[in-house]
Structures are given as structure tokens and as C-alpha cells.
Design a protein around this motif. Structure first.
Motif, short mmCIF file in Angstrom:
data_model
loop_
_atom_site.label_atom_id
_atom_site.label_comp_id
_atom_site.label_asym_id
_atom_site.label_seq_id
_atom_site.Cartn_x
_atom_site.Cartn_y
_atom_site.Cartn_z
N GLN A 82 43.93 34.86 45.98
CA GLN A 82 43.33 34.82 47.31
C GLN A 82 42.24 35.88 47.42
OE1 GLN A 82 44.56 32.48 49.09
NE2 GLN A 82 43.24 32.75 50.86
N MET A 83 42.59 37.07 46.87
CA MET A 83 41.66 38.19 46.95
C MET A 83 40.39 37.92 46.14
SD MET A 83 42.83 42.04 46.48
CE MET A 83 41.98 42.15 44.93
N VAL A 84 40.59 37.34 44.96
CA VAL A 84 39.45 37.03 44.09
C VAL A 84 38.52 36.05 44.79
CG1 VAL A 84 38.75 35.95 41.93
CG2 VAL A 84 40.69 37.51 41.97
N VAL A 85 39.13 35.02 45.40
CA VAL A 85 38.34 34.02 46.11
C VAL A 85 37.59 34.67 47.26
CG1 VAL A 85 38.52 31.98 47.57
CG2 VAL A 85 39.84 32.11 45.47
N ARG A 86 38.31 35.55 47.99
CA ARG A 86 37.71 36.28 49.10
C ARG A 86 36.47 37.06 48.65
NH1 ARG A 86 38.94 35.78 54.27
NH2 ARG A 86 37.26 34.43 53.72
N ARG A 87 36.67 37.74 47.52
CA ARG A 87 35.59 38.56 46.99
C ARG A 87 34.37 37.71 46.65
NH1 ARG A 87 36.25 43.91 43.78
NH2 ARG A 87 37.79 44.89 45.10
N ALA A 88 34.65 36.59 45.99
CA ALA A 88 33.56 35.71 45.59
C ALA A 88 32.82 35.22 46.83
CB ALA A 88 34.10 34.53 44.80
N LEU A 89 33.60 34.92 47.88
CA LEU A 89 32.99 34.46 49.13
C LEU A 89 32.12 35.55 49.73
CD1 LEU A 89 35.66 32.40 51.09
CD2 LEU A 89 33.45 31.65 50.21
N ASN A 90 32.68 36.78 49.77
CA ASN A 90 31.94 37.92 50.31
C ASN A 90 30.64 38.12 49.56
OD1 ASN A 90 33.83 38.38 52.19
ND2 ASN A 90 34.78 40.14 51.17
N GLN A 91 30.75 37.96 48.22
CA GLN A 91 29.59 38.18 47.38
C GLN A 91 28.52 37.13 47.70
OE1 GLN A 91 30.98 38.44 43.46
NE2 GLN A 91 29.51 40.00 42.89
N ALA A 92 28.99 35.88 47.83
CA ALA A 92 28.05 34.81 48.16
C ALA A 92 27.40 35.08 49.51
CB ALA A 92 28.80 33.48 48.18
N ASP A 93 28.22 35.61 50.43
CA ASP A 93 27.72 35.95 51.76
C ASP A 93 26.63 37.01 51.67
OD1 ASP A 93 28.96 34.27 53.40
OD2 ASP A 93 30.35 35.74 54.30
N ALA A 94 26.93 38.05 50.87
CA ALA A 94 25.98 39.15 50.73
C ALA A 94 24.68 38.64 50.12
CB ALA A 94 26.58 40.24 49.84
N GLU A 95 24.83 37.76 49.15
CA GLU A 95 23.67 37.16 48.48
C GLU A 95 22.81 36.42 49.50
OE1 GLU A 95 22.63 36.49 44.19
OE2 GLU A 95 23.73 37.95 45.35
N LYS A 96 23.50 35.70 50.38
CA LYS A 96 22.81 34.89 51.37
C LYS A 96 22.04 35.79 52.35
CE LYS A 96 24.10 31.50 54.61
NZ LYS A 96 25.27 30.93 55.27
N THR A 97 22.73 36.84 52.80
CA THR A 97 22.07 37.75 53.74
C THR A 97 20.85 38.39 53.08
OG1 THR A 97 24.30 38.63 53.68
CG2 THR A 97 23.04 39.08 55.64
N ARG A 98 21.03 38.77 51.83
CA ARG A 98 19.93 39.40 51.11
C ARG A 98 18.74 38.45 51.05
NH1 ARG A 98 17.56 39.68 46.53
NH2 ARG A 98 18.70 37.91 45.72
#
Ligand code: ADP
Length: 619
Positions: free
Chosen positions: A379-395
């Protein structure tokens, strides 16, 4: 995902697995855990019963009809004497008696019993420890005929009172006695009982039983009760013998256990088979005897082995989750977890068929906790990947906003100038030329901006191919200086190139030119008019060469220097200088230099100037 973070996540999963095993083991040591393990033991005990065998022992029972015939409890000794008299002609191998003989009884009955004992071969009589810790032995007139005295204590489970094991030895005061069953076996095989911390050896049979405390219940033995199909240890009651004396033949050469089996006697125990119907104490003694005589020992698995297997099972779960996280669908990990859980259930069963008592709880709990922990980890790994994708998007969004904002300025200038040109036909030639130049410059700036932006994106996405060629550093520097000179002259800035050592680099010449040109134009851009920009070259350690670009410009403080390679970062003074910038140039420079195996050092002081040093690798 970056390798470092991935390693950290794996380490975390490993910690989760180890914690699952530690927790599983710890919980199995609690009172509740032991009860669960006992119930699992009982389950396997019932599920995996041995084949029936020919018992070498037999019970001479003083049952209800016998008691009724001989006058109740007062007549027990009379019944015992009568029973012995009937079976002695058949020559039993040994006789172990579990009847209270500690006080004098009726004179006639005692005399008859004493005569019977005197005629009995290999007689074993019982003893008990009293509350004050002393032994209650048979009265001397009986004891005198005994080949041995054995203790008849039961060991019932503290929590559910089930009789699973028996103490082979019991100590009262400083006197130790072997159990009635062990003594019955001992008198038949002869010799001595040899002791070691791990086992007892009698008549060549090694009885695994650990010495825990020499003066309490030091040695336990798990009792292998006869399978249900066998209907218990064979038994004949005194009343039955009286009615049919020929039954005495059944006692020939057998080890006879004599005791009261009447329910009312209260000497009844629950065994793993008889959860509802209790078994008389004497049958438990006989079962203990059979366990020894047939060497049907159930040995506890070693804790080290249990720990190792639990860890292996939990690790399999972790592995299934680690290997399937991200790429493969969840059901593969889930199915593997179910398979491992099934394996953890099979281990105790398999061990039981090999006469090893393998605790059920440690493996089961370890796997269950490992599954829960790994699921949480996933769950945590998936969360992290999502957060990363989010950060990428904001960037990306920020980049877009920035670019559109930055582009608006040159576009407005171009638009305005072109409108002016078309609207005022009679524009002075000089003015028209100025406008055309402005349009030209602004569109070039626009093109550069787009180029830069795309390069950043491609480089960070790893799409940009880096050529591998050899080129001379001096050539690249010359090209950059030539290109930047026009810009510098506009601000009357002198570019001073000190001697560049002949040195060759390996990599992408175009990218390297981009990097050096960027630093050079930054130096010009962030310097006031009539200053100097100096390029110098020095040998570094080993195969390194240092190329420094020094200006006398606005400079930066320490905090700013630390952030200068961040994408879209611009210092306050740069913003205020009126120079336009995107804040991405240096981030590309850094990537290019790193990919060429080099580093960048920045020294700067506000108002004094900056020095960017490229530490590059020679080819
Ligand atoms: P840009 O120059 O387009 O803003 P860069 O990534 O090249 O973007 O530079 C980032 C920031 O670093 C600049 O905005 C400026 O604040 C600072 N900087 C870069 N070079 C210098 C320099 N030679 N002197 C002072 N500040 C500089």
C-alpha cells in the motif's frame, strides 16, 4: 524509482518480515498461545492416529460390578487379592498396582493381599507425594514384596486439565521416584536407569525427556494413547475373572496394571481423544508404559528449527510481495500468500507424522503477520508512486505556467512591433529597422526558450542521447566565447580568456558547448556594464581539469548558491536585475556535466561576483 529509495523500501519490507516472526514467536509463548498450540496438538493427535497394535500391557480393573461384589471401597484390597490370585497362574510378566496401600486395612484382607503380593513377580507399588512434600509409601508389609516403588502422579495441563504428558520422575523432599509405568518397564528389562540431561536409557531404549529441574517435574514424556480403533488398553475386571476364570490366560507374560476404574473413584482424566469421556488413571499409566515399550516417542521440535522455518515462510511471503509490487497484478502476491499459509499449516502435520511436535502458532502467526505487513508495505509503495506521479504533474504544470508566462513578454513585444509597422506605413527607416531587429531578437529568444525547455524535459526523461566523441576543450571554449562576445559587447563587458591547456574531453561536444555557453552568458547577464568575465583553466587532481568562469556581477549568498541548480529557481537579485531568465539553464548544465562524469563548484558573494568551476574528466 531511484535505486536508493527502492533499496530503502526493500530494507523496510525485510524489517517487517523479521518483526512478523518475532511477534509470532513471542505470542506463541504466551498462555493463550500455548493453549492454541495444545488444541492444534490435540487436533493432529486425533487426525493422525497410529495403527492399532498388540498391547504388551493389560489392565486388571476394579470396576463398578467388582466394587459392588466386594463391598465398595472397603473391599478394594479384597478384590485386588482375589484378582491377583486368579491371574498369577497365567504368569504375568510384571504387576503394577495403583491402589492406595498407605494405611493398614482390615487384618484379614491385608494378610491375604500380602500373601498375593509375595507370590507376584516384578511387583511395582505406588507412592504419592503429600501436600507437605513427603512421600506416602505403601505400608512396609506390602512394600517388602515390591521390586520397585513408582510414583503415580499425573500431569494435567494448567489450563484445560487435559492429560497430554506424564512426569517420568517426581521429587518429594530429596527423594526422587520414577513413574509407576517406567518402573514397570524397568523391572521387566532389568539393568539400571541411566540419566543424561536429554534422555533416560532403560534396557537399551533411549527415552527422550529433558531434565528441566531435578527436584520438580524434571522429565516429561508425551503419552501416545492407543488409537480409538484399538478401544484403549485391553482390560478385564476382577468380577469378570470371577465369572470366567479362563480369562486369566489373557494376562500371560503381560505387564499388568491394576487399578480402580469405577467412575465414582474420581481417578479419571481427559486425554486428547476423550474430550468428553474421561479415561481411568490406570489406563493412563498403561498408555505411558506402551509409549515407552513401543518407543512411540513424540519429541518437541527445536525452537531454532521452528524459528528458522517461520522466518523462511514469512520471507517467502515478503518475496512474493516484493517481486510482484508495481509490475504484476495483486492477485499473484495474494495467491502466493495463501499458498505459503497452506504450507505453514502443512509443516506441523508433516512433522507429526515424523513423531515431532511442531508448534502450530509460530509459523501460522508469522505468515499471517507477514501477509498483513507486506500488504501494508505494498500500500505504501503504491502511495509513494502516486505521490511521485503527483509531484511530477505539479512540476510539469509549474513549468507550463512559467513558460507561458515567460513567452508572453517576447510575444507581446513581437505583436506590438509588427502592428506598429503595418499600421504606420510612413515610418522612418531607422525606426522600422529598430522594430524589425526587435522582432528578430525576441523571436530568437522565444526559440531559445523553447529549445531550452525541451532539452530539460528530454534530458530528465532520459530520452536525450549523448554522443560519445573526443573533442578539445579549447575549441569548445573558443566557440562559446565567439558566440557570447556580441552580447558582452553590448554591456561593454570584456571576456578575458586565459590560456586554455590543450586537453581532450570525451562525450557530447554540442551539449558541453551548451553548458559552457550557458555559464558564460549567465556571467554576462548577471554583471553590470563595464566589468570583466574571466575564463581560466587549471589542472586538477589525477585526470581532472578545472575550467572556471568568474564574473564581477551581482553574486549570490550561501543559501542561494545551494539552490541555484534547482529547476525554475531564480535569486531575488536576478529578478530585480531586470534580466530575463527561466531558471532552468543551470539545471541542464548540471545534468550535462554530471553525465560527462564531472562536477560543478560555485563560489559567490553578493555584490562581488560569482565563480562557477567545472571539474571535468579528461578523455
Ligand atoms: P536563468 O539565468 O535563466 O534565470 P539559470 O538556471 O541559468 O536560469 O540560473 C538560475 C539562477 O541562478 C539565475 O536566475 C540567477 O539567480 C542565478 N545565477 C546564475 N548564474 C549567476 C551568476 N553568474 N551570478 C549571479 N547569479 C547567477
Amino acid at each position: 524509482m531511484p535505486l536508493l529509495r527502492q533499496n530503502k523500501l526493500r530494507l523496510l519490507l525485510a524489517a517487517v518480515i523479521v518483526a512478523s516472526v518475532v511477534l509470532g514467536m513471542a505470542l506463541s509463548w504466551t498462555a493463550l498461545g500455548r493453549q492454541f498450540d495444545n488444541y492444534a496438538y490435540d487436533f493432529l493427535f486425533r487426525a493422525l492416529q497410529p495403527e492399532p497394535w498388540d498391547a504388551t500391557s493389560i489392565i486388571l480393573a476394579i470396576d463398578e460390578p467388582t466394587l459392588a461384589k466386594y463391598g465398595g471401597n472397603a473391599g478394594i484390597r479384597g478384590a485386588l487379592a482375589a484378582g491377583l490370585e486368579r491371574i498369577l497362574p497365567a504368569k504375568p510378566g510384571a504387576v503394577a498396582v495403583d491402589v492406595v496401600l498407605a494405611e493398614n486395612g482390615l487384618p484379614d484382607a491385608d494378610a491375604r493381599l500380602e500373601r498375593a503380593f509375595a507370590a507376584t513377580p516384578n511387583l511395582v507399588l505406588p507412592a504419592y507425594i503429600l501436600r507437605d512434600g513427603t512421600w506416602e509409601n505403601p505400608i512396609p508389609r506390602f512394600a517388602a514384596h515390591a521390586a520397585a516403588i513408582g510414583q503415580v502422579h499425573a500431569s494435567l495441563d494448567k489450563f484445560d486439565s487435559v492429560s497430554r504428558e506424564a512426569p517420568l520422575m517426581k521429587a518429594g523432599g530429596r527423594i526422587r521416584r520414577w513413574s509407576l509405568a517406567l518402573e514397570a518397564f524397568h523391572v521387566r528389562v532389568g539393568g539400571t536407569i541411566l540419566e543424561s540431561p536429554e534422555e533416560l536409557v532403560v534396557g537399551g531404549i533411549h527415552i527422550p525427556s529433558t531434565l528441566k529441574d531435578a527436584f520438580v517435574d524434571g522429565r516429561m514424556l508425551r503419552i501416545r494413547y492407543p488409537p480409538v480403533k484399538m478401544g484403549g488398553i485391553p482390560h478385564v475386571s476382577v468380577a469378570e475373572l470371577d465369572a470366567n476364570p479362563a480369562l486369566a490366560a489373557k494376562f500371560s507374560r503381560k505387564t499388568v496394571f491394576v487399578g480402580v476404574t469405577a467412575q465414582a473413584s474420581g481417578d479419571n482424566r481427559i486425554t486428547p481423544y476423550s474430550n468428553t469421556e474421561p479415561v481411568p488413571g490406570i489406563e493412563i499409566n498403561a498408555s505411558e508404559y506402551e509409549t515407552i515399550a513401543r518407543r512411540m516417542f513424540l519429541v518437541d521440535a527445536r525452537w531454532l528449527a521452528v524459528t528458522a522455518v517461520s522466518l523462511a515462510l514469512a520471507s517467502l511471503v515478503g518475496l512474493a510481495f516484493a517481486l510482484t509490487s508495481g509490475t504484476r497484478p495483486d492477485w499473484i502476491a495474494n495467491a502466493s500468500a495463501v499458498a505459503v499459509l497452506a504450507a505453514s499449516q502443512a509443516v506441523p502435520a508433516f512433522a507429526f507424522t515424523r513423531s515431532t511436535v511442531w508448534p502450530w502458532l509460530p509459523g501460522t502467526l508469522s505468515v499471517v503477520f507477514a501477509v498483513a505487513g507486506s500488504a501494508f508495505w505494498r500500500q505504501m509503495v503504491v502511495r509513494r508512486a502516486l505521490n511521485q506521479a503527483d509531484a511530477e504533474k505539479t512540476r510539469y504544470q509549474r513549468a507550463m505556467q512559467f513558460v507561458t508566462h515567460e513567452m508572453r513578454t517576447p510575444l507581446t513585444a513581437i505583436q506590438g512591433s509588427s502592428e506598429l509597422i503595418s499600421r504606420y506605413g510612413a515610418m522612418p527607416e531607422a525606426k522600422r529597422k529598430q522594430m524589425a531587429e526587435m522582432i528578430n531578437a525576441e523571436s530568437k529568444r522565444l526559440a531559445r526558450m523553447i529549445e531550452t525547455f525541451l532539452s530539460v524535459e528530454r534530458l530528465s526523461a532520459g530520452q536525450m542521447e549523448m554522443k560519445q566523441e573526443r573533442f578539445a576543450l579549447a575549441d569548445v571554449v573558443d566557440a562559446c566565447v565567439a558566440r557570447a562576445r556580441a552580447y558582452a559587447e553590448r554591456k561593454s563587458i570584456e571576456i578575458d580568456v586565459q590560456s586554455i591547456a590543450h586537453c581532450e574531453l570525451q562525450g557530447d561536444r554540442e551539449l558541453m558547448e551548451y553548458a559552457i555557453y550557458n555559464l558564460l552568458t549567465n556571467a554576462v547577464k548577471y554583471s553590470p556594464e563595464r566589468t570583466r568575465v574571466t575564463l581560466s583553466c587549471e589542472d586538477g587532481k589525477g585526470d581532472r581539469v578545472h575550467l572556471a568562469i568568474q564574473d564581477q556581477g551581482i553574486g549570490m549568498d550561501k543559501k542561494e548558491v545551494r539552490r541555484v541548480f534547482e529547476k525554475f529557481y531564480r535569486t531575488k537579485s536576478a529578478e530585480q536585475s531586470g534580466e530575463l531568465g527561466t531558471g532552468i539553464g543551470l539545471s541542464i548544465v548540471e545534468q550535462i556535466v554530471t553525465q560527462h562524469g564531472g562536477t560543478i563548484q560555485v563560489e559567490s558573494e553578493p555584490g562581488k561576483g560569482s565563480r562557477f568551476t567545472l571539474v571535468l574528466k579528461r578523455a
